[in-house]
Enzyme design. Structure first.
Site, PDB file in Angstrom:
ATOM      1  N   ARG A  35      30.753  10.178 -27.098  1.00  0.00           N
ATOM      2  CA  ARG A  35      29.660  10.975 -27.294  1.00  0.00           C
ATOM      3  C   ARG A  35      29.384  12.350 -26.864  1.00  0.00           C
ATOM      4  NH1 ARG A  35      26.869   8.706 -31.681  1.00  0.00           N
ATOM      5  NH2 ARG A  35      27.449   6.613 -32.644  1.00  0.00           N
ATOM      6  N   ARG A  37      28.876  15.989 -25.758  1.00  0.00           N
ATOM      7  CA  ARG A  37      27.452  17.343 -26.239  1.00  0.00           C
ATOM      8  C   ARG A  37      28.782  18.494 -26.814  1.00  0.00           C
ATOM      9  NH1 ARG A  37      23.651  19.606 -22.085  1.00  0.00           N
ATOM     10  NH2 ARG A  37      23.249  20.695 -23.638  1.00  0.00           N
ATOM     11  N   PHE A  38      29.887  18.821 -26.851  1.00  0.00           N
ATOM     12  CA  PHE A  38      31.047  19.746 -26.627  1.00  0.00           C
ATOM     13  C   PHE A  38      32.058  19.357 -28.172  1.00  0.00           C
ATOM     14  CE2 PHE A  38      35.078  21.774 -26.731  1.00  0.00           C
ATOM     15  CZ  PHE A  38      34.484  22.856 -27.678  1.00  0.00           C
ATOM     16  N   LEU A  39      32.130  17.698 -27.822  1.00  0.00           N
ATOM     17  CA  LEU A  39      33.407  17.081 -28.646  1.00  0.00           C
ATOM     18  C   LEU A  39      33.151  15.887 -28.896  1.00  0.00           C
ATOM     19  CD1 LEU A  39      36.840  18.599 -27.957  1.00  0.00           C
ATOM     20  CD2 LEU A  39      35.733  19.305 -29.743  1.00  0.00           C
ATOM     21  N   LYS A  40      32.845  15.327 -30.278  1.00  0.00           N
ATOM     22  CA  LYS A  40      32.658  13.988 -30.471  1.00  0.00           C
ATOM     23  C   LYS A  40      33.868  13.173 -30.318  1.00  0.00           C
ATOM     24  CE  LYS A  40      28.514  14.410 -30.661  1.00  0.00           C
ATOM     25  NZ  LYS A  40      27.440  14.621 -29.835  1.00  0.00           N
ATOM     26  N   SER A  41      34.152  11.896 -30.202  1.00  0.00           N
ATOM     27  CA  SER A  41      35.607  11.136 -29.933  1.00  0.00           C
ATOM     28  C   SER A  41      35.449  10.207 -30.496  1.00  0.00           C
ATOM     29  CB  SER A  41      36.697  11.054 -28.150  1.00  0.00           C
ATOM     30  OG  SER A  41      36.618  12.416 -28.098  1.00  0.00           O
ATOM     31  N   LYS A  54      39.121  13.833 -32.489  1.00  0.00           N
ATOM     32  CA  LYS A  54      37.917  14.957 -31.520  1.00  0.00           C
ATOM     33  C   LYS A  54      37.606  16.156 -32.845  1.00  0.00           C
ATOM     34  CE  LYS A  54      39.353  14.688 -26.916  1.00  0.00           C
ATOM     35  NZ  LYS A  54      39.276  13.854 -26.410  1.00  0.00           N
ATOM     36  N   ASP A 150      40.696  20.983 -17.603  1.00  0.00           N
ATOM     37  CA  ASP A 150      39.990  19.593 -17.583  1.00  0.00           C
ATOM     38  C   ASP A 150      40.687  18.809 -17.584  1.00  0.00           C
ATOM     39  OD1 ASP A 150      38.002  18.884 -17.106  1.00  0.00           O
ATOM     40  OD2 ASP A 150      37.803  18.277 -19.316  1.00  0.00           O
TER      41      ASP A 150
END
Length: 1469
Positions: A35, A37-41, A54, A150
């Site tokens: 969860r 903040r930028f992407l939810k998986s 994502k 990353d």
């Protein structure tokens, strides 16, 4: 970012707008992985498998153009296409809607962060392998012009076979973020919430400084920094190298990561990480440079030379193809890894020579002396590594060959002998390598030392009585000379695909490869990686795979030397429970394999227990646990007590496994043979006391199997047991079996038995009197036609002479061996001299023919002159022999020549007087009617205490004091292979027959024992239902002598005192009455003398304790009553007055009603009784101590025990249950020997023994028993094999009794198995609705000498059944019998045989005697009610209700007692 982080709220497809996606995607939401903040998986299910999605949620009202990001994703995906051995995994699909954007890729079950926290934990070489692949992955992406942006542990994906992928390329994240505003970092990069930061320091910019575009291109040096941080976390066991504040401090030069990196032991890894995380990006090298620079210092050479290419080739293959490719390349992989390991050790040793002295230990525990030694080691490795991989897969026949070859080798784990250490190889069932296949190097850590016959005595000498262990260190602990840590990678590959392999032969190959790989890996990998996967294969559907899994498990556990304290209880809590189903496996090969390897499990578990106790101390493994370092006495005692308790529990667990394998329902000769192969190791494990308690009782049962190979293995391995159990147990229990083996027809059995006796003679385990007795039985084998047997006999005679000494040899041995020698040898202790002086062996044909003719000779008659004359077919020849009753084979040949005629007799001189002669020679076979039922001893139940009466054979046995020498008669030519049928082919089906010379040498010397006193019918009567058997030939005439009607309810049982002066009756009216037998014919008003009141409980059964006046009564409330009849005796011990009931004892058993009680007192067991209870219990009660000496529970599905009978010799008893299950028990060891079902599923009403004629040579041998069960029938069974011999069936009162019915065919094994498995049988569900009907039939039995039988039943009749001549059976008393009266109307006698006739037929090989009424009589049509009316009008006084008990006594004449359900007791003559 990553696969899976625990969620706190429930996810829904609507929340992530999955319904807005095109229907072709057909995604089903499973759970939320991250969860951020930028992407939810999120994890979703697709038609082709699991995928990771994502999701980026677009902000409402804010237009955003994602075309540029899509072009970047497209470029990355196209760039990575076609890479060989790819380690990069880009996003495969992306799409957007009005509300969200989606990135899709295949889901991986594990990332690097999760793998670091999952068992089995990564080994050091596995971490290097992942590091090597990760650098390759970054190098592959950089070579295509793609930077990740990353790199974290969550974005590094790892497969189950340790293949690594770099995923989730962050082309859409900013390159630069401000250093003083953590919001950007938290939004884009802190996805896991761990606050760790692996961004390169140059990616942070300061406000006011040089302005850098946030989406500027990424540089490869930035990924290098992140790569170094991930590698550091990998080797720091998941601890992050930098957190966000620390990285900012490090950027400013205010933080030093060196304290964290010092935890990494590998200097090369530490240096490489420091080089990667330098602040100056220009000093960081490209990935390819790191691979080249640290190839030898960090990464093994075979990573790049071979292993990486090998793993990349198997990635697209399925599991079967991967195993095949691994099998094909296993030799090459092993050789490359070993060469690389040896080269690295040489280099490290050379570098350390200048700073450390020679002889320093290097990697793997090797002694590093000089580089030359490593060159030699390298050549040895190359020489020993050739493999034949085609033998790995194999087939089922390969396993069978291993098991078969195992039988030829007793020392399968030979590592170290007494003088030198031999080259070791992996322990496997065949005792060898896999036939030119995967051989194991000489450096393998060995399991145990060989327990050989040469070191048995020294091993046993170190016995500690307190701990019941041996100080002899059987375990070997040596440092491995060859260690190849790279084999862990191959083991991981095999474990990952072994469960998904389709072909059984490849699953077996995987297990074999795992076994060989385990010899080179560390102990932690063996326990945490290999063992769980191997155990999972124990449930494989293919038997050959289960066998290999079991062997692999045992061998891998044997290799484990060190383990954490958490694994100390791995055997009782994990290993043994997982193997609990194997003793009942459907395939025999699996059970054989388990039996072959149980000793490995036992010894390894014992070693684990020793090791766990020494972990808290500084003691090495090979030190005795009984001598720990100095501690307080209390703590030392507590530790020892805990160890002894754990050892006792472990021994109990192993014993239960051994018992299930050897004595369970699925035991076979092959399983027992496999168990015997390494019985010495099991004896070492159990210790002296437990070997006597656990192993000794079950081993003799092995001889019940008529399997020649099993007998050969038994006597070949029994010598190990002899040394561990001690000389006393050998003489009392095992020596009789060894004596019987000396008359076996198989040469291997003879040789093994002789070798065992020879070894014990040499070691002084046998006393002189025992040696003299054995030598007499061995001497005839000196003329044996097989040289193998003859040499073994010579060795035994030489050992006897050496053990006895010169004087005793001259007195006891020389006079009897001269007849086998053509000249006197200089010394009997010399094998060479003895061999040279032997007479030449007889040819086989003459030897066997002489034995057969000797067996055919007639009766042995005692003569007044002390000679025994053998009379044969009318002719006589006076041939004398020089010793005892031994038959000189040379004399037989001289009389008869090549063609031996049948008209001859041998006159054998006996050195003992006729009244004390020992009968152990040749005996005739019985020629009377049905003698085959009881002539010939049982092969399954050895009988060592058979006594023969003078009336039978004209002589009395003379036996020594020891129970070993109780007359052991074994005449195989009188034993039939088929019960009840005797032919000449049966007698001589085996070429070799018994030849036993007389023991007159010990009878005439100081070794002679006391003779057994003569008793009625050879001591058989003490175990019959009545105290003394009726007179031989006595037949009751059916004349009523007395009618006793004191009991108000049913009389259930009758017991007669030992001296026949009184008898006892037990009744439902809660009374037990004592009756005086002398008053029966004198007093007109006959009354009972004493009455014992039982309160409110019913008396169900009773018996008399042998040799006493004590009465035992079983009550319906579960109480066992014991009391004595006190009587005053006058002249001649005649009872003059009954004083009363004394010594009353009541014992509440609390198991329901006591249903049956029998006397089992004997010289061996003392005054004891045996009784059964309603709750399926069997108990043995000692009347002296008034306590229980043994108890057992029968299975509830078999019903409660309704009837018991004890054998005449007291060594066995038989139980019958309410559901028709009969079980033969060994009364000496209290173990069930055989169990079978009655022909029809019906309760066993009554049991009694068949009492053969006193002239039978084996009157107490076979367990033959009459069984009253079913409808109106009683049958004769051989309890040894559960076979039926004869059936007596009474005529029913209905009209169908006129026609005989065929007997119910006995259930075969398969039918019984199916019936027992059915739920209806086990739980008797039908009994809940419809209780079983008790059929009319026989309710009481009384055996007579000669095999005849008296029965009484529900048809109110007492019948006499003539076992030998069934047509002469008749009805003694009953409604249908006619009387012969005088002129005055008095009854003179009963006219027998007028109404009944007996039809004799054979059905399924069983003789059926059917009673039928003659058609002319009207009784054939009687109904039960009419029958009662006829009985009431019967002037002869027959019973008017069912006859429940029969007994007899003999004072001045024989009398019959019968009791019925209406309380009437009648006495007949």
């Amino acid at each position: 970012m990553g696969n899976k982080i625990a969620r706190t709220t429930q996810a829904s497809a609507t929340e992530y707008y999955l319904h807005d996606l095109p229907s072709t995607y057909n995604l089903v939401l499973l759970d939320v992985a991250s969860r951020g903040r930028f992407l939810k998986s999120i994890r979703c299910k697709h038609d082709e498998g699991l995928i990771l999605v994502k999701v980026y949620f677009k902000r409402a009202g804010e237009p955003i153009d994602l075309k540029e990001h899509e072009r970047r994703l497209e470029r990355i995906r196209n760039a990575f296409k076609g890479i060989e051995g790819s380690h990069v995994w880009p996003f495969q699909v992306w799409l957007q809607t009005d509300k969200a954007a989606y990135l899709l890729r295949q889901y991986f079950f594990c990332n690097l962060h999760e793998r670091l926290n999952t068992r089995p934990f990564l080994s050091h070489i596995a971490k290097k392998w992942l590091t090597f692949q990760l650098i390759h992955a970054v190098e592959q992406s950089h070579s295509k012009g793609v930077c990740h942006g990353d790199i974290t542990c969550e974005n590094v994906l790892v497969t189950s076979w340790n293949w690594l992928y770099l995923a989730d390329f962050a082309s859409f994240k900013p390159t630069y973020i401000p250093h003083d505003d953590p919001s950007d970092f938290s939004f884009y990069f802190d996805t896991g919430g761990r606050r760790r930061c692996y961004l390169a320091p140059e990616r942070f910019y300061e406000h006011g400084g040089e302005r850098v575009a946030a989406d500027a291109p990424l540089q490869p040096s930035m990924d290098i920094f992140s790569l170094g941080c991930v590698i550091a976390e990998l080797f720091l066991e998941g601890q992050p190298l930098f957190e966000y504040p620390q990285l900012l401090s490090y950027r400013r030069g205010q933080h030093d990561p060196m304290p964290s990196l010092e935890k990494i032991q590998d200097i090369g890894i530490r240096e490489m990480i420091l080089h990667m995380i330098q602040l100056d990006p220009k000093k960081r090298l490209p990935c390819r440079s790191y691979l080249q620079k640290y190839e030898s210092a960090v990464f093994p050479v075979y990573f790049s030379n071979f292993l990486h290419k090998f793993f990349s080739d198997i990635v697209p293959l399925d599991s079967d193809a991967r195993v095949e490719k691994t099998q094909d390349n296993f030799e090459k992989i092993l050789e490359i890894m070993m060469d690389s390991s040896t080269t690295e050790q040489v280099e490290r040793s050379t570098l350390a020579e200048h700073s450390e002295p020679s002889g320093r230990k290097g990697i793997g525990g090797q002694i590093l002396n000089s580089p030359g030694d490593y060159k030699k080691n390298t050549s040895v490795v190359k020489k020993n590594t050739p493999l034949d991989h085609q033998q790995i897969a194999g087939d089922v026949s390969f396993l069978l060959k291993e098991v078969e070859n195992r039988s030829n080798s007793t020392g399968t784990k030979v590592i170290k002998d007494m003088d030198h250490i031999q080259s070791s190889q992996l322990v496997n069932p065949s005792g060898r390598g896999t036939g030119g296949g995967l051989t194991v190097r000489n450096s393998v850590v060995s399991h145990v030392q060989k327990i050989s016959k040469s070191n048995l005595r020294s091993l046993v000498a170190g016995y500690d009585d307190q701990s019941d262990t041996y100080s002899f260190d059987i375990f070997q602990q040596r440092d491995p000379k060859v260690h190849c840590e790279g084999m862990v990678l191959l083991a991981s590959l095999l474990c990952s695909c072994i469960r998904s392999v389709k072909k059984p032969e490849l699953r077996r190959a995987s297990l074999i490869l795992l076994k060989f790989s385990s010899t080179y890996i560390d102990d932690d990998s063996r326990l945490q990686l290999v063992v769980p996967y191997v155990i999972a294969m124990l449930s494989d559907p293919a038997a050959v795979v289960r066998c290999t899994a079991l062997e692999t498990l045992c061998d891998v556990l044997c290799l484990v030397q060190d383990f954490p304290i958490s694994d100390a209880v791995i055997f009782p809590e994990y290993i043994l429970p997982m193997l609990s189903l194997l003793p009942d496996d459907t395939e025999e090969s699996v059970r054989v394999c388990y039996a072959s390897n149980i000793h490995k499990l036992a010894l390894t578990a014992y070693r684990f227990l020793l090791r766990s106790c020494s972990i808290t101390d500084i003691h090495p493994l090979d030190e005795s646990v009984t001598a720990p370092r100095s501690q307080s006495p209390d703590s030392l005692g507590t530790k020892q007590d805990k160890f002894y308790a754990q050892l006792a529990e472990l021994r109990k667990n192993i014993y239960e496994i051994v018992q299930d394998l050897a004595m369970g329902q699925k035991q076979t000769p092959n399983v027992r043979r496999a168990l015997l192969q390494d019985i010495g190791y099991l004896c070492y494990f159990f210790g002296h006391k437990q070997s006597n308690d656990f192993l000794l009782p079950i081993l003799p049962a092995f001889l019940n199997d008529h399997d020649e190979q099993l007998r050969a293995v038994f006597f070949g391995q029994i010598v190990f047991v002899c040394y561990f159990i001690g000389s006393r147990s050998v003489e009392e229990y095992l020596l009789p079996y060894l004596e019987q083996a000396l008359s076996d027809g198989m040469e291997a059995v003879l040789v093994n038995a002789l070798d065992c006796l020879t070894m014990m003679c040499k070691s002084g385990y046998l006393r002189k009197r025992v040696i003299v007795g054995l030598s007499g039985k061995v001497l005839p084998l000196l003329r044996y036609p097989i040289n193998w047997v003859k040499r073994s006999a010579v060795r035994f005679v030489a050992a006897c002479s050496e053990s006895l000494g010169a004087v005793d040899t001259y007195v006891y041995l020389s006079p009897y061996i001269r007849r086998f020698l053509h000249r006197e040898p200089p010394s009997l202790a010399s094998e060479t001299a003895l061999l040279s002086c032997l007479k030449p062996p007889l040819p086989k044909s003459i030897f066997y023919q002489a034995l057969e003719d000797a067996q055919d000779m007639g009766d042995i008659l005692p003569k007044g002159s002390g000679k025994k004359e053998l009379t044969v077919h009318g002719g006589r020849y006076a041939g004398t022999a020089q010793s005892g009753s031994s038959i000189n084979l040379e004399d037989v040949v001289r009389f008869k020549g090549p063609s031996i005629s049948s008209n001859m007799s041998l006159d054998v001189k006996d050195s003992v007087s006729s009244d004390k002669s020992l009968y152990s020679g040749l005996a005739p076979h019985a020629s009377t009617g049905n003698s085959s039922f009881y002539d010939g001893l049982s092969k399954g139940i050895p009988s060592y205490s058979v006594c023969t009466d003078k009336r039978g054979l004209g002589e009395t046995h003379v036996v020594p004091d020891s129970s070993v020498y109780k007359a052991s008669i074994r005449l195989p030519w009188l034993e039939s292979n088929r019960p009840g049928v005797h032919t000449r082919d049966d007698y001589f089906s085996s070429k070799r027959r018994d030849l036993i010379i007389n023991d007159s040498m010990k009878s005439s010397s100081s070794l002679q024992g006391d003779s057994i006193p003569n008793s009625d019918t050879g001591g058989l009567a003490s175990f019959s239902r009545s105290a003394v058997n009726p007179e031989t030939g006595w037949k009751p005439r059916g004349i009523l002598v007395a009618h006793l009607q004191e009991h108000r309810l049913s009389v259930n049982d009758i017991a007669v005192s030992n001296d026949n002066t009184f008898f006892v009756t037990a009744s439902d009216d809660s009374s037990v009455k004592i009756w005086d037998t002398r008053k029966l014919e004198k007093d007109i008003a006959f009354r009972s003398r004493l009455t014992y009141n039982m309160g409110t409980s019913r008396a169900l059964c009773t018996t008399m304790v042998r040799g006493t006046s004590q009465v035992v009564v079983g009550a319906s409330d579960g109480t066992l009553h014991l009391f004595s009849v006190d009587c005053a005796r006058g002249v001649g011990s005649v009872v003059e007055r009954y004083s009363g009931i004394v010594d009353v004892k009541k014992n509440d058993i609390k198991e329901g009603a006591i249903l049956s009680v029998v006397n089992c007192s004997s010289d061996s067991f003392g005054p004891t009784v045996l009784f059964s209870t309603e709750h399926c219990g069997i108990h043995k009660w000692d009347t002296r101590t008034n306590s229980e000496s043994w108890s057992s529970k029968s299975s509830p599905e078999e019903g409660y025990i309704s009837a018991l009978v004890v054998g005449q010799c007291g060594n066995w008893f038989i139980s019958g249950s309410s559901r028709g299950v009969l079980t033969l028990w060994d009364n000496r060891f209290l173990l069930p020997v055989n169990s079978w079902h009655y022909s029809t599923v019906s309760p066993i009403e009554k049991l009694c023994l068949l009492i053969p004629p006193p002239s039978s040579i084996s009157s107490a041998g076979r367990p033959l028993v009459f069984v009253a069960a079913g409808c109106n029938e009683v049958s004769l069974w051989n309890a040894e094999n559960g076979s039926c011999h004869q059936v007596f069936r009474t005529a029913s009162t209905e009209t169908e009794a006129v026609m005989p019915k065929a007997p119910s065919r006995a259930l075969n094994k398969s039918t019984t198995k199916d019936v027992r498995r059915s739920g209806n049988y086990k739980y008797r569900i039908d009994e809940l609705n419809d209780p079983p009907v008790r059929h009319p039939g026989i309710r009481s039995l009384l055996p007579l000498p000669g095999g005849d039988l008296l029965t009484g039943g529900t048809d109110l009749k007492i019948r006499y059944w003539d076992q030998a001549r069934p047509e002469q059976s008749f009805c003694i008393a009953g409604p249908s019998a006619k009387e012969v009266r005088s002129a005055k109307g008095d009854i003179l006698e009963k006219a027998v045989g007028n109404d009944e006739c007996y039809d004799i037929r054979s059905s399924f090989g069983v003789q059926v005697v059917q009673e039928m009424y003659k058609q002319t009589t009207t009784v054939a049509g009687l109904t039960p009610k009419t029958q009662l009316a006829v009985a009431a009008a019967d002037s002869a006084g027959c019973h008017r209700d069912a006859i429940l008990a029969l007994a007899s006594f003999n004072l001045s004449s024989q009398r019959l007692i019968s009791a019925s359900r209406d309380g009437a007791i009648k006495v007949w003559k």
